[in-house]
Design a protein around this motif. Structure first.
Motif, mmCIF file in Angstrom:
data_model
loop_
_atom_site.group_PDB
_atom_site.id
_atom_site.type_symbol
_atom_site.label_atom_id
_atom_site.label_comp_id
_atom_site.label_asym_id
_atom_site.label_seq_id
_atom_site.Cartn_x
_atom_site.Cartn_y
_atom_site.Cartn_z
ATOM 1 N N GLU A 241 0.844 -1.157 -0.121
ATOM 2 C CA GLU A 241 0.126 0.057 -0.074
ATOM 3 C C GLU A 241 0.959 1.260 0.211
ATOM 4 O OE1 GLU A 241 -3.919 1.327 2.245
ATOM 5 O OE2 GLU A 241 -3.115 -0.521 3.084
ATOM 6 N N LYS B 212 1.703 3.011 -3.390
ATOM 7 C CA LYS B 212 0.629 3.679 -3.826
ATOM 8 C C LYS B 212 0.335 5.136 -3.361
ATOM 9 C CE LYS B 212 -1.645 -0.573 -4.815
ATOM 10 N NZ LYS B 212 -2.789 -1.362 -4.456
ATOM 11 N N GLU C 137 1.649 8.102 -5.426
ATOM 12 C CA GLU C 137 1.269 8.609 -6.837
ATOM 13 C C GLU C 137 0.332 9.847 -6.739
ATOM 14 O OE1 GLU C 137 -1.229 5.003 -7.928
ATOM 15 O OE2 GLU C 137 0.787 3.734 -7.892
ATOM 16 N N LYS D 7 -4.861 9.267 -3.478
ATOM 17 C CA LYS D 7 -4.749 7.948 -3.033
ATOM 18 C C LYS D 7 -4.166 7.517 -1.728
ATOM 19 C CE LYS D 7 -4.004 5.972 -7.402
ATOM 20 N NZ LYS D 7 -3.450 5.022 -8.388
ATOM 21 N N SER E 16 -6.698 5.824 1.494
ATOM 22 C CA SER E 16 -6.312 4.558 2.090
ATOM 23 C C SER E 16 -6.300 4.827 3.790
ATOM 24 C CB SER E 16 -4.806 4.392 1.845
ATOM 25 O OG SER E 16 -4.581 3.543 2.857
#
Length: 180
Positions: free
Chosen positions: A52, A55, A58, A62, A66
């Motif tokens: 995780e 990501k 990015e 994002k 999360s």
């Protein structure tokens, strides 16, 4: 009053341990027992979200989408003494889902906590945004904080998020993630 889950408390504690270990004062260097504790804590946290963290780099969106990313980012902001930004952002997100009958009370609470002058957790907003938001709160709708929330989102995205990506905690987490 702000409440943190056990997981968030563990992350905040880990951030504090790491920050103390990086200070130049030798009296605050990590002992073997605190290193062991922080390593175990780090391992238990990192096991919860294997790939995780990669990501999150990015985009800011994002990271916030999360649950683990948001939790770690919030812990980072606590360690930077700017947790009020994410707290305000999340309060606004929650406010949007408020029943119309409770909008006025909730709007006042958010305004009094984050926007009014000398509030306990005042966020950094320009005078014009504060004035518009104050007017909006007088006749509250579910979008009365949109402008202020957008400003704080941009502040976090342009300032806090890049610092988070450069933080020792995030870099260590991604290094361990890449290594497996």
């Amino acid at each position: 009053m702000c409440y943190f889950s056990l997981f968030e408390q563990q992350i905040i504690m880990l951030f504090r341990i790491i920050k103390l270990s990086l200070l130049p004062s030798s009296s605050l260097k990590m002992t073997n027992s605190s290193k062991t504790f922080s390593q175990l804590l780090f391992l238990s946290i990192s096991m919860k979200f294997v790939n995780e963290p990669l990501k999150w780099k990015e985009s800011f969106e994002k990271l916030l989408s999360s649950q683990n990313g948001l939790c770690l980012f919030r812990a980072f902001l606590v360690s930077e003494f700017s947790e009020e930004n994410i707290a305000f952002y999340l309060a606004c997100e929650d406010y949007r889902t408020t029943k119309p009958s409770k909008l006025a009370a909730k709007a006042k609470k958010i305004y009094d906590e984050f926007i009014g002058s000398d509030t306990p957790r005042e966020v950094n907003l320009d005078h014009v945004t504060k004035a518009i938001t104050k007017e909006n709160v007088e006749q509250p709708t579910q979008s009365c904080f949109d402008l202020a929330q957008a400003k704080i989102y941009t502040l976090m995205e342009k300032d806090c998020y890049p610092r988070f990506l450069k933080s020792s905690m995030y870099l260590e987490l991604t290094r361990k993630t890449k290594r497996g």
